[in-house]
Design a protein around this motif. Structure first.
Motif, PDB file in Angstrom:
ATOM      1  N   ALA A 226      49.744  46.655  57.415  1.00 45.68           N
ATOM      2  CA  ALA A 226      50.576  45.467  57.608  1.00 45.68           C
ATOM      3  C   ALA A 226      52.021  45.728  57.206  1.00 45.68           C
ATOM      4  CB  ALA A 226      50.006  44.296  56.814  1.00 45.68           C
ATOM      5  N   VAL A 227      52.226  46.507  56.127  1.00 43.26           N
ATOM      6  CA  VAL A 227      53.585  46.782  55.653  1.00 43.26           C
ATOM      7  C   VAL A 227      54.319  47.728  56.597  1.00 43.26           C
ATOM      8  CG1 VAL A 227      54.922  47.829  53.781  1.00 43.26           C
ATOM      9  CG2 VAL A 227      53.017  46.285  53.251  1.00 43.26           C
ATOM     10  N   PHE A 228      53.648  48.820  56.964  1.00 43.06           N
ATOM     11  CA  PHE A 228      54.305  49.804  57.833  1.00 43.06           C
ATOM     12  C   PHE A 228      54.326  49.373  59.293  1.00 43.06           C
ATOM     13  CE2 PHE A 228      52.821  52.553  54.287  1.00 43.06           C
ATOM     14  CZ  PHE A 228      54.070  52.972  53.855  1.00 43.06           C
ATOM     15  N   GLY A 229      53.435  48.423  59.667  1.00 44.53           N
ATOM     16  CA  GLY A 229      53.370  48.027  61.063  1.00 44.53           C
ATOM     17  C   GLY A 229      54.619  47.352  61.570  1.00 44.53           C
ATOM     18  N   ILE A 230      55.383  46.688  60.699  1.00 44.39           N
ATOM     19  CA  ILE A 230      56.600  46.012  61.152  1.00 44.39           C
ATOM     20  C   ILE A 230      57.691  47.006  61.529  1.00 44.39           C
ATOM     21  CG2 ILE A 230      56.079  43.955  59.804  1.00 44.39           C
ATOM     22  CD1 ILE A 230      58.013  44.932  57.681  1.00 44.39           C
ATOM     23  N   ASN A 231      57.538  48.282  61.140  1.00 45.34           N
ATOM     24  CA  ASN A 231      58.524  49.313  61.495  1.00 45.34           C
ATOM     25  C   ASN A 231      58.072  50.181  62.662  1.00 45.34           C
ATOM     26  OD1 ASN A 231      60.347  48.687  59.302  1.00 45.34           O
ATOM     27  ND2 ASN A 231      58.864  49.671  57.925  1.00 45.34           N
ATOM     28  N   PHE A 232      56.859  49.919  63.215  1.00 43.90           N
ATOM     29  CA  PHE A 232      56.351  50.721  64.324  1.00 43.90           C
ATOM     30  C   PHE A 232      56.726  50.090  65.656  1.00 43.90           C
ATOM     31  CE2 PHE A 232      52.576  52.323  61.597  1.00 43.90           C
ATOM     32  CZ  PHE A 232      53.421  53.251  60.998  1.00 43.90           C
ATOM     33  N   PRO A 233      57.047  50.896  66.674  1.00 44.36           N
ATOM     34  CA  PRO A 233      57.224  50.359  68.024  1.00 44.36           C
ATOM     35  C   PRO A 233      55.914  49.803  68.577  1.00 44.36           C
ATOM     36  CG  PRO A 233      58.197  52.548  67.829  1.00 44.36           C
ATOM     37  CD  PRO A 233      57.384  52.331  66.595  1.00 44.36           C
ATOM     38  N   VAL A 234      56.014  48.993  69.590  1.00 49.55           N
ATOM     39  CA  VAL A 234      54.822  48.392  70.197  1.00 49.55           C
ATOM     40  C   VAL A 234      53.877  49.462  70.711  1.00 49.55           C
ATOM     41  CG1 VAL A 234      54.012  46.906  72.074  1.00 49.55           C
ATOM     42  CG2 VAL A 234      56.046  46.266  70.781  1.00 49.55           C
ATOM     43  N   GLY A 235      54.412  50.538  71.278  1.00 56.53           N
ATOM     44  CA  GLY A 235      53.560  51.621  71.783  1.00 56.53           C
ATOM     45  C   GLY A 235      52.749  52.273  70.672  1.00 56.53           C
ATOM     46  N   VAL A 236      53.341  52.440  69.480  1.00 54.50           N
ATOM     47  CA  VAL A 236      52.625  53.024  68.340  1.00 54.50           C
ATOM     48  C   VAL A 236      51.565  52.048  67.831  1.00 54.50           C
ATOM     49  CG1 VAL A 236      52.871  53.901  65.997  1.00 54.50           C
ATOM     50  CG2 VAL A 236      54.571  54.478  67.712  1.00 54.50           C
ATOM     51  N   LEU A 237      51.875  50.741  67.860  1.00 52.84           N
ATOM     52  CA  LEU A 237      50.868  49.748  67.476  1.00 52.84           C
ATOM     53  C   LEU A 237      49.672  49.784  68.427  1.00 52.84           C
ATOM     54  CD1 LEU A 237      53.114  46.680  66.525  1.00 52.84           C
ATOM     55  CD2 LEU A 237      52.022  48.320  64.991  1.00 52.84           C
ATOM     56  N   VAL A 238      49.955  49.993  69.709  1.00 55.43           N
ATOM     57  CA  VAL A 238      48.856  50.154  70.677  1.00 55.43           C
ATOM     58  C   VAL A 238      48.022  51.374  70.326  1.00 55.43           C
ATOM     59  CG1 VAL A 238      48.314  50.624  73.098  1.00 55.43           C
ATOM     60  CG2 VAL A 238      50.090  48.962  72.526  1.00 55.43           C
ATOM     61  N   TYR A 239      48.720  52.442  69.939  1.00 50.85           N
ATOM     62  CA  TYR A 239      48.011  53.670  69.557  1.00 50.85           C
ATOM     63  C   TYR A 239      47.094  53.425  68.358  1.00 50.85           C
ATOM     64  CZ  TYR A 239      47.359  58.422  67.751  1.00 50.85           C
ATOM     65  OH  TYR A 239      46.809  59.580  67.284  1.00 50.85           O
ATOM     66  N   TRP A 240      47.617  52.815  67.286  1.00 47.20           N
ATOM     67  CA  TRP A 240      46.824  52.629  66.068  1.00 47.20           C
ATOM     68  C   TRP A 240      45.724  51.596  66.246  1.00 47.20           C
ATOM     69  CZ3 TRP A 240      45.801  55.624  62.351  1.00 47.20           C
ATOM     70  CH2 TRP A 240      46.733  56.553  61.876  1.00 47.20           C
ATOM     71  N   LEU A 241      45.989  50.541  67.016  1.00 46.12           N
ATOM     72  CA  LEU A 241      44.940  49.555  67.282  1.00 46.12           C
ATOM     73  C   LEU A 241      43.791  50.195  68.064  1.00 46.12           C
ATOM     74  CD1 LEU A 241      43.892  46.660  67.164  1.00 46.12           C
ATOM     75  CD2 LEU A 241      45.250  46.165  69.219  1.00 46.12           C
ATOM     76  N   THR A 242      44.136  51.031  69.025  1.00 43.87           N
ATOM     77  CA  THR A 242      43.098  51.706  69.813  1.00 43.87           C
ATOM     78  C   THR A 242      42.286  52.667  68.961  1.00 43.87           C
ATOM     79  OG1 THR A 242      44.555  51.581  71.753  1.00 43.87           O
ATOM     80  CG2 THR A 242      42.676  53.082  71.883  1.00 43.87           C
ATOM     81  N   THR A 243      42.955  53.444  68.114  1.00 43.45           N
ATOM     82  CA  THR A 243      42.216  54.401  67.279  1.00 43.45           C
ATOM     83  C   THR A 243      41.364  53.700  66.227  1.00 43.45           C
ATOM     84  OG1 THR A 243      42.434  56.487  66.063  1.00 43.45           O
ATOM     85  CG2 THR A 243      44.000  54.777  65.523  1.00 43.45           C
ATOM     86  N   ASN A 244      41.819  52.529  65.728  1.00 41.77           N
ATOM     87  CA  ASN A 244      40.991  51.765  64.780  1.00 41.77           C
ATOM     88  C   ASN A 244      39.747  51.204  65.453  1.00 41.77           C
ATOM     89  OD1 ASN A 244      42.771  52.285  62.732  1.00 41.77           O
ATOM     90  ND2 ASN A 244      43.593  50.228  62.607  1.00 41.77           N
ATOM     91  N   VAL A 245      39.897  50.699  66.662  1.00 34.96           N
ATOM     92  CA  VAL A 245      38.743  50.184  67.400  1.00 34.96           C
ATOM     93  C   VAL A 245      37.771  51.315  67.719  1.00 34.96           C
ATOM     94  CG1 VAL A 245      38.019  49.084  69.548  1.00 34.96           C
ATOM     95  CG2 VAL A 245      40.013  48.219  68.328  1.00 34.96           C
ATOM     96  N   TRP A 246      38.310  52.485  68.092  1.00 31.60           N
ATOM     97  CA  TRP A 246      37.450  53.639  68.358  1.00 31.60           C
ATOM     98  C   TRP A 246      36.679  54.040  67.098  1.00 31.60           C
ATOM     99  CZ3 TRP A 246      36.442  56.830  72.645  1.00 31.60           C
ATOM    100  CH2 TRP A 246      35.777  58.016  72.360  1.00 31.60           C
ATOM    101  N   THR A 247      37.389  54.088  65.969  1.00 33.21           N
ATOM    102  CA  THR A 247      36.731  54.452  64.704  1.00 33.21           C
ATOM    103  C   THR A 247      35.642  53.451  64.339  1.00 33.21           C
ATOM    104  OG1 THR A 247      38.781  55.473  63.923  1.00 33.21           O
ATOM    105  CG2 THR A 247      37.124  54.945  62.267  1.00 33.21           C
TER     106      THR A 247
END
Length: 429
Positions: A226-247
């Motif tokens: 939540a803290v670092f997410g406000i500094n990530f671009p939308v594309g990186v948020l898509v990346y991390w959301l996808t990898t969390n769902v995969w995990t």
């Protein structure tokens, strides 16, 4: 950031090339300038990376379980050498070497993803800055800047000001709403993944510091996202959301089909396996045979769920073999009880227990052979009555009373001494 970008520049070109190849495929379906084409390209990049990391994920599972097994020994070492940190570290390394366990193996998937994460961050940052990077040329750069996901550009961040977002063709409200929703979903998926691991796939019979650490990470990781997410671009948020769902999905599969021994997931798995085996009479999957093989090899060290599984097979007339297969038991087969000792299988004739004797029979002692025969056979001649008694029968001699002082000692009366009395002296006249 330039230092980090230059450090990961060796992987920036391959990552940008993979994104462009996926964009070519999805662009022909949804259009080259749409957010679906670029967003699905990033999702496909995550899926490709995670498929390549499956061997490391398997090593992570094995390392995590090995660390859980070593926790009691590690706790003993910490208590024994709590005043000598150097000796404590030496004993820990010795324990790792003897068991073949590497604590860093549990971090391999995260460490392996880090270069791809920073390379993707650098690519999206270049798109936001209007700079070509890797194989992304000017035409692809212009197409990526036009792509929006629910109104938010791929390169937009939660903290971007209105002028920066206006240059990307978006508003502050749209970007912040989309990024906030993605950050919440990313943190929630991370929390659920860690909670699922703690509540279902941890051996609850052993309380160790490792469990406390995992419980702490269950709350720390979502806060970090939540803290670092406000500094990530939308594309990186898509990346991390996808990898969390995969995990999360990958872990759910592992917990269901290969749970940790002693956990709640193992009890549920063995219950399902019992129903399957009793219905079909055999084990079909290879992974199930491996689990049953390990349970049979434990013997007396089985936990409650494993003993229940073996007993259920025995009641159903089945026997678990040492190779992990299950076969039907016959009248001569021998199964294993819950404590690992062999017992007669289902359907085998039971051994007849001897009849219990009465108290009088036990006091009389064992019968002689002629007594046993006379007891079993009915009397052939009737007993003589008083009228049939022969005339010449002599009467029984009277009982003789023992004389005083002869052999038997009489009880002394009160006021008298025991033993013979001394004769009184004659009185003097």
């Amino acid at each position: 950031m330039d230092t980090i970008a230059s450090f990961f520049s060796f992987i920036t070109t391959p990552v940008s090339w993979v994104i462009v190849q996926f964009h070519t495929v999805y662009g022909s379906i949804f259009g080259p300038d749409t957010g679906w084409a670029w967003g699905l390209s990033i999702v496909s990049l995550v899926v490709l990376i995670r498929i390549c990391l499956i061997p490391l994920f398997v090593k992570q599972i094995k390392a995590t379980r090995a660390m859980q097994t070593l926790q009691p020994e590690m706790k003993k070492i910490q208590e024994r050498y709590k005043n000598d940190k150097q000796r404590q570290s030496e004993e820990m390394m010795k324990l790792y070497k003897e068991s073949g366990t590497n604590p860093l193996s549990s971090c391999l998937p995260i460490l392996a993803q880090s270069p791809f994460f920073f390379a993707l961050y650098h690519v999206l940052n270049g798109i936001a800055s209007g700079k070509t990077i890797g194989v992304i040329n000017d035409s692809l750069l212009e197409s990526a800047r036009k792509a929006h996901i629910f109104g938010a550009p791929l390169a937009a961040k939660f903290k971007d000001n209105a002028d920066t977002l206006h240059a990307l063709g978006a508003t502050v409200t749209d970007v912040r709403v989309v990024t906030a929703i993605m950050i919440v979903l990313m943190s929630a998926s991370q929390f659920y993944t860690q909670r699922q691991l703690m509540t279902k796939n941890v051996d609850t019979s052993v309380k160790t510091p490792f469990m406390q650490q995992q419980k702490m990470l269950m709350y720390v990781f979502p806060i970090m996202f939540a803290v670092f997410g406000i500094n990530f671009p939308v594309g990186v948020l898509v990346y991390w959301l996808t990898t969390n769902v995969w995990t999360m999905g990958q872990q759910m599969y592992v917990i269901r089909n290969n749970p940790t021994p002693g956990s709640k997931a193992q009890a549920a798995y063995l219950e399902r396996l019992t129903g399957h085996v009793t219905h079909h009479g055999k084990i079909r999957s290879r992974s199930a045979r491996v689990i049953v093989k390990a349970i049979v090899a434990k013997g007396r060290d089985r936990n409650e769920a494993e003993r229940k599984f073996i007993n259920s097979l025995t009641k159903a007339g089945l026997v678990a073999q040492a190779d992990g297969n299950v076969v039907k038991s016959d009248s001569q087969a021998v199964a294993q009880a819950e404590d690992g000792t062999p017992t007669a299988a289902a359907g085998a004739p039971r051994r007849q227990q001897p009849k219990r004797q009465s108290k009088s029979q036990r006091q009389a002692g064992p019968k002689q052979p002629h007594e046993a025969e006379s007891a079993d056979e009915p009397a052939s001649t009737p007993s003589l009555t008083k009228s049939e008694e022969p005339q010449d029968a002599k009467p029984a001699p009277p009982k003789q009373t023992p004389k005083p002082g002869s052999g038997t000692r009489s009880k002394a009366q009160s006021g008298q001494r025991k033993g013979g009395q001394r004769p009184k002296s004659p009185s003097k006249k």
